[in-house]
Design an enzyme around this catalytic site. Structure first.
Site, PDB file in Angstrom:
ATOM      1  N   HIS A   1      -1.347   0.815   2.956  1.00  0.00           N
ATOM      2  CA  HIS A   1      -0.205   1.674   2.644  1.00  0.00           C
ATOM      3  C   HIS A   1      -0.334   2.315   1.260  1.00  0.00           C
ATOM      4  O   HIS A   1       0.466   2.053   0.352  1.00  0.00           O
ATOM      5  CB  HIS A   1       1.120   0.917   2.749  1.00  0.00           C
ATOM      6  CG  HIS A   1       2.282   1.856   2.948  1.00  0.00           C
ATOM      7  ND1 HIS A   1       3.447   1.494   3.581  1.00  0.00           N
ATOM      8  CD2 HIS A   1       2.459   3.155   2.591  1.00  0.00           C
ATOM      9  CE1 HIS A   1       4.283   2.538   3.610  1.00  0.00           C
ATOM     10  NE2 HIS A   1       3.702   3.544   3.001  1.00  0.00           N
TER      11      HIS A   1
ATOM     12  N   ARG B   1       4.922   5.643   9.669  1.00  0.00           N
ATOM     13  CA  ARG B   1       5.398   4.282   9.526  1.00  0.00           C
ATOM     14  C   ARG B   1       4.735   3.456  10.626  1.00  0.00           C
ATOM     15  O   ARG B   1       4.450   3.965  11.712  1.00  0.00           O
ATOM     16  CB  ARG B   1       6.926   4.216   9.675  1.00  0.00           C
ATOM     17  CG  ARG B   1       7.670   4.740   8.447  1.00  0.00           C
ATOM     18  CD  ARG B   1       7.513   3.783   7.285  1.00  0.00           C
ATOM     19  NE  ARG B   1       8.198   4.200   6.079  1.00  0.00           N
ATOM     20  CZ  ARG B   1       7.606   4.847   5.062  1.00  0.00           C
ATOM     21  NH1 ARG B   1       6.330   5.187   5.128  1.00  0.00           N
ATOM     22  NH2 ARG B   1       8.310   5.166   3.989  1.00  0.00           N
TER      23      ARG B   1
ATOM     24  N   GLU C   1       3.892  -4.940   7.542  1.00  0.00           N
ATOM     25  CA  GLU C   1       3.050  -5.010   6.341  1.00  0.00           C
ATOM     26  C   GLU C   1       3.456  -6.208   5.474  1.00  0.00           C
ATOM     27  O   GLU C   1       4.638  -6.537   5.391  1.00  0.00           O
ATOM     28  CB  GLU C   1       3.218  -3.714   5.531  1.00  0.00           C
ATOM     29  CG  GLU C   1       2.728  -2.502   6.294  1.00  0.00           C
ATOM     30  CD  GLU C   1       3.099  -1.177   5.661  1.00  0.00           C
ATOM     31  OE1 GLU C   1       3.475  -1.137   4.479  1.00  0.00           O
ATOM     32  OE2 GLU C   1       2.999  -0.167   6.376  1.00  0.00           O
TER      33      GLU C   1
END
Lengths: 311, 313
Positions: A277, A230, A259
């Site tokens: 991602h 993460r 993000e």
């Protein structure tokens, strides 16, 4: 089950949306959804969340009849699991089916970074090869890979790296003697003793910013950081500084603190690989993940055991 | 040995250049634009040639160097060396096997992942700010796919070993079946291509393997298949590959080598299912150092009357 309200926060995979829509009453948060409509709010008994949109205390409060949070992903850091436990809300996620995918991406990021694959591809496509060869890069095979978190994904990364004759070492909350890899009791020690540091643990209060300045300095100017966990595992501001100042050899990042915002200072660096991602983002894996979400929803509302309960 | 003339055909890794310069009388061929003049003046003192995958030693050069005793290639592929002529004239030939095997196999896996998971496209996507407007599309999984390898030599075997760690099934084609390997053999490249998802070229370039990847093979590989070439550009019928990619008859390609390096068909530049690398198979500091040591080791052994380390001829 068509009257059971299921809420989705954002469009994700059309297949998942279709399947939920077929079986339940699907509410789309992005499509003129009004929290003020009590009838609708009361009808929502399940929420399908993901790595970006979680279920925090605020969201949970809005749906008094919420019984199940089904995460389309394996990381549950954006779900207030304490609140869920308190309210007896079940939580499911999608472990195992994305393990290989995330491990594959990890190796891909390592190779793209060490061998400068993206820069080389750009070099050819821009016509620069006609002016001379690309500079020499550095070898992956035989290097030492340090893994933070030897869970499903960490182990899958280790298995792949071993095929490249890499030495594997790791840090986790407790040593795992059945793994025949070298254990280090701290991340700084791990970073000091490896060439490639991979973040593959879950995000919790304890692991927030587990990759800090001290770790980056220990990893050093010849070391590289690979983050497939993460964004908040890494002190991103510190990372940018360390890279810009050359204190860290390079980084390949699939995740970021905020993000889809990525620090622009990274964009001009050749020793950095950035991906949006995509850890589990293939058709095969997202289909498998969707099937688990659906199966968990169905099991729950048919009073059968959940397939992959987290809570 | 400082009086022994060594002709270096192309610029190399600085370490190799420096060491050659230290030990021998080094002539850097590219510094002499008038090669005919240069050869007239210096040919008689040149007893060794050092080339690489792009700069070989053909019959004409061999004829121009009457005192040539050894050709030491800074590469494992020797398709640009006239081996028959060397044999005929008793000229020794060495290459650099083994030390670059892992490197090339690593690159092969890197290419596969870059093509299947669109890594370079994704990196560009983030850097251009497009991620703010939406996610990148879904790609396709590597783990569990079938990898077909042409040529199960050192590099092919190393690729297979790595792919197996991704739970890939391995199949192959080579001149003869290798029963000691546990992989599935196909007696033709077309059959191999029909039965795999990822086709890897890892054999040497010879008359027989020239354009071994032709239209028929590409059609057999199909719109869901990808081609990975880490062999030689001439293994592939390049114009055929370009049209197959443009027409969607092949799903994608990862290419480290081309028919006429450094020229690459520009039609490929805009394709997101294609990754192009500038012949970097062995191009790391570690491996080029190890290769240089082999080149130097072979040259020294020869001029000291000792057995060559890695002789081909």
């Amino acid at each position: 089950m068509e009257s059971i309200g299921v809420l989705m926060p954002r469009p994700t995979f059309p297949y998942l949306e279709e399947q939920i829509d077929k079986r339940f009453k699907l509410f789309r948060l992005w499509d003129n959804f009004s929290y003020d409509n009590n009838a609708i709010a009361s009808s929502i008994r399940a929420v399908v969340v993901n790595s970006v949109d979680g279920a925090d205390a605020d969201l949970i409060r809005k749906f008094p009849n919420l019984e199940l949070v089904s995460c389309y992903g394996v990381g549950v850091d954006k779900i207030d699991t304490n609140k869920c436990a308190e309210k007896r809300i079940r939580v499911t996620n999608t472990p195992d089916v994305l393990t290989d995918e995330a491990a594959d991406l990890t190796i891909g990021l390592i190779l793209a970074l060490l061998r400068r694959l993206c820069a080389c591809d750009q070099f050819v496509k821009s016509g620069n090869w006609k002016r001379g060869d690309f500079n020499l890069t550095t070898k992956f095979s035989g290097k030492t890979v340090g893994i933070v978190g030897l869970g499903r994904i960490g182990k899958a990364v280790a298995k792949r790296a071993e095929a490249f004759d890499c030495k594997i070492c790791y840090h986790s909350r407790t040593a795992k003697p059945e793994a025949k890899y070298r254990y280090y009791p701290s991340v700084v020690e791990l970073a000091s003793n490896c060439d490639i540091l991979v973040v593959a643990c879950s995000l919790t209060k304890e692991t927030k910013h587990i990759i800090n300045g001290a770790v980056m300095n220990a990893l050093g100017a010849k070391g590289v950081l690979i983050n497939v966990g993460r964004g908040k595992h890494v002190d991103e501001t510190e990372l940018v500084r360390a890279l810009v100042e050359g204190r860290l050899g390079g980084a390949a990042l699939d995740v970021f603190e905020d993000e889809p915002n990525v620090p622009q200072q990274l964009f001009g660096l050749q020793n950095v690989v950035l991906t949006p991602h995509i850890g589990s983002a293939t058709v095969e894996t997202r289909t498998a993940m969707a099937d688990i979400v659906i199966a968990n929803l169905e099991a729950y509302f048919l009073a059968k055991p959940l397939l992959t309960p987290f809570l | 040995m400082e009086s022994i003339g060594v002709l270096l055909l192309c610029p190399v890794f600085s370490y190799l250049d420096q060491e050659l310069d230290k030990r021998f009388k080094l002539y850097r061929y590219w510094n002499y634009p008038q090669s005919v003049q240069f050869l007239k003046e210096h040919a008689n003192s040149i007893r060794a040639v050092v080339g690489n995958s792009n700069y070989g030693t053909d019959a004409a050069l061999i004829d121009a160097l009457p005192k040539l005793e050894i050709v030491s290639s800074n590469s494992v592929g020797v398709d640009k060396i006239d081996l028959n002529k060397c044999r005929e004239k008793g000229i020794r030939v060495t290459n650099t096997p083994d030390v670059l095997t892992d490197e090339v196999a690593d690159l092969t896996i890197g290419l596969i992942l870059a093509v299947l998971r669109r890594l370079c496209e994704c990196d560009r996507y983030v850097r251009s700010g497009k991620w703010k407007k939406g996610d990148y599309k879904l790609t396709t999984k590597f783990s569990g796919k079938t990898v077909g390898i042409i040529g199960l030599g050192r590099i092919g075997t190393a690729v297979a070993k790595r792919a197996e760690a991704f739970n890939c099934k391995i199949s192959y084609y080579s001149r003869t079946e290798k029963p000691e390997s546990n992989y599935k053999y196909h007696p033709s490249v077309v059959e191999l291509a029909s039965n795999c998802n990822i086709l890897v070229v890892a054999c040497p370039l010879t008359e027989e393997t020239h354009h071994i990847i032709n239209r028929e093979v590409l059609n057999a590989l199909g719109p869901k298949g990808i081609l990975i070439n880490i062999g030689r550009g001439k293994h592939v019928d390049e114009p055929e590959l370009v049209s197959a990619l443009l027409e969607g008859r092949v799903g994608g390609a990862g290419l480290d080598v081309f028919e006429d390096e450094p020229n690459v068909p520009e039609e490929l530049f805009g394709l997101e299912n294609v990754v192009l690398l500038p012949h970097v198979g062995s191009a790391t500091v570690e491996t080029r150092t190890a290769m240089a040591d082999l080149v130097l080791g072979n040259l020294e052994a020869h001029f000291q009357g000792k057995p060559l380390l890695t002789p081909l001829v």
